[in-house]
Write a protein that holds these residues in place. Structure first.
Motif, short mmCIF file in Angstrom:
data_model
loop_
_atom_site.label_atom_id
_atom_site.label_comp_id
_atom_site.label_asym_id
_atom_site.label_seq_id
_atom_site.Cartn_x
_atom_site.Cartn_y
_atom_site.Cartn_z
N LEU A 1 0.82 -1.20 0.00
CA LEU A 1 0.00 0.00 0.00
C LEU A 1 0.86 1.26 0.00
O LEU A 1 0.55 2.24 -0.69
N GLU A 2 1.95 1.25 0.73
CA GLU A 2 2.78 2.45 0.80
C GLU A 2 3.41 2.78 -0.55
O GLU A 2 3.59 3.95 -0.89
N THR B 1 1.56 3.87 5.88
CA THR B 1 0.15 3.61 5.63
C THR B 1 -0.40 2.58 6.61
O THR B 1 0.35 1.95 7.36
N CYS B 2 -1.71 2.38 6.54
CA CYS B 2 -2.38 1.35 7.34
C CYS B 2 -3.46 0.71 6.48
O CYS B 2 -4.29 1.42 5.89
N GLU B 3 -3.47 -0.62 6.40
CA GLU B 3 -4.45 -1.33 5.59
C GLU B 3 -5.85 -1.20 6.20
O GLU B 3 -6.00 -1.18 7.42
N ASP C 1 0.74 4.47 -2.61
CA ASP C 1 0.62 5.87 -2.20
C ASP C 1 1.79 6.71 -2.71
O ASP C 1 1.62 7.87 -3.09
N THR D 1 -4.47 4.46 -0.07
CA THR D 1 -5.11 4.79 1.20
C THR D 1 -6.47 5.46 0.99
O THR D 1 -7.46 5.12 1.64
N ASP D 2 -6.55 6.42 0.04
CA ASP D 2 -7.82 7.12 -0.14
C ASP D 2 -8.19 7.36 -1.60
O ASP D 2 -9.17 8.03 -1.89
#
Length: 374
Positions: free
Chosen positions: A69-70, A307-309, A73, A98-99
């Motif tokens: 994910l990072e 990031t956070c999943e 981003d 993330t968004d």
């Protein structure tokens, strides 16, 4: 057998299935580590045609799905900059960050372009000397050589406005991570034939011996899969654990020496995070020091993104073979290809996408009436 149809012949498939049924005497759990193989298995109902004693577990074989994910981003941060032309394969554009995703970045004005080769991105850099051109280099050992070639050619041709955001991963360390997990149920592996066509087979005998699991190099058509399963089950029934090449039409033991030489020149092995799994030591590549000025992560200073999943997404368990896609509470409801929570639902090689596309929506028992091979 020279032609594709012969690798989907239902009569030959029946013979292989009969052989597997005659061989198996107890339950065995096998893992394929290739998203292409997963889609073949689900599309043709191979897992449902096999005897109940043989379970196929889907591993972390989708390159898009395991891109952390990072890194997604970081890609969006770079792609949002007005001086950048961001180039990527099409299947990365809808992978959720993330968004937002890269499609959203493009809709907001970012110059995000779909290319079919990293050399296409190099051409764009040559044609736009006053813009920064970044290629999103992701994947396993199969996509790494052409990406390495693009970096090498940029240096050779003095194309200074070209860089690459790299997130390459390697299969053998992932197999080791799977086998050392306390929750591991895997007793044999179908190894990805295209990976071995590049890297050869030399890294696998040590894993087979260490964990006492057979590893069978396997192709991607229905008969390839069934032959891989047949050879793996035979080894398990005999108590053997060797590396077997069931894909000799494409794989040589030494792999592709020219491709491996290019990889050794451009990349160096590093620890790498896998989405939904975590950091696996020595499981990836990064650009070697002499190519560091072409590393987009450093060129655009995006090294600090964390990031956070999303908690509702269980794709990490799917990628580790701990969960079948339809066993996730969000599958097919809040998580669909139009509204994906994770990359396994949106990628063309993702296990969740395969289950959704081929309507594998219910419980295993409800799905026993399989589609025929062919």
């Amino acid at each position: 057998m020279k032609y594709l149809a012969e690798f989907q012949n239902p009569d030959l498939a029946k013979g292989l299935l009969d052989d597997i049924r005659a061989t198996v005497t107890r339950p065995w759990a096998l893992m394929e580590v290739c998203g292409g193989q997963t889609h073949t298995i689900i599309r043709h109902g191979i897992d449902q045609l096999l005897p109940d004693e043989v379970e196929l577990i889907h591993g972390p074989g989708c390159p898009v799905c395991v891109t952390p994910l990072e890194v997604i981003d970081k890609a969006m941060e770079i792609a949002s900059r007005p001086e950048v032309i961001f180039c990527s394969f099409g299947d990365m554009l809808r992978v959720p960050g993330t968004d937002r995703d890269l499609f959203r970045v493009r809709g907001e004005g970012g110059d995000v372009r779909v290319v079919y080769s990293p050399l296409d991105a190099l051409d764009i850099a040559r044609e736009n000397p006053h813009r920064e051109v970044v290629f999103f280099g992701i994947g396993f050992e199969t996509t790494a050589p052409p990406n390495a070639m693009a970096v090498h050619q940029a240096r050779k041709q003095d194309i200074r406005n070209f860089s690459m955001l790299v997130s390459h991963v390697r299969v053998p360390p992932a197999i080791e991570a799977i086998m050392t997990s306390a929750e591991c149920r895997v007793q044999g592996f179908l190894a990805a034939g295209h990976v071995c066509s590049v890297m050869g087979m030399e890294e696998y005998p040590g894993l087979a011996e260490k964990f006492r699991v057979p590893i069978v190099v396997t192709g991607f058509e229905p008969l390839d899969i069934l032959e891989g399963v047949r050879r793996t089950v035979r080894q398990l029934e005999r108590g053997e654990h060797t590396v077997d090449n069931a894909y000799p039409r494409a794989v040589r033991p030494e792999g592709n020496p020219a491709a491996r030489a290019m990889l050794e020149d451009v990349f160096e092995v590093t620890d790498r995070a896998w989405r939904g799994i975590g950091v696996i030591p020595q499981s990836g590549w990064r650009l070697a020091d002499k190519y560091r000025d072409q590393d987009a992560e450093h060129r655009f200073d995006v090294t600090g993104i964390t990031t956070c999943e999303p908690s509702a997404c269980r794709s990490g368990e799917v990628l580790q073979g701990l969960l079948k896609p339809h066993e996730c509470e969000a599958f097919g409801t809040t998580c669909t290809p139009r509204t994906p929570l994770g990359a396994t639902m949106v990628s063309s090689e993702g296990a969740c996408a395969a289950y959704y596309l081929y309507r594998r929506l219910g419980t295993p028992a409800a799905n026993r009436e399989a589609s025929p091979v062919g």
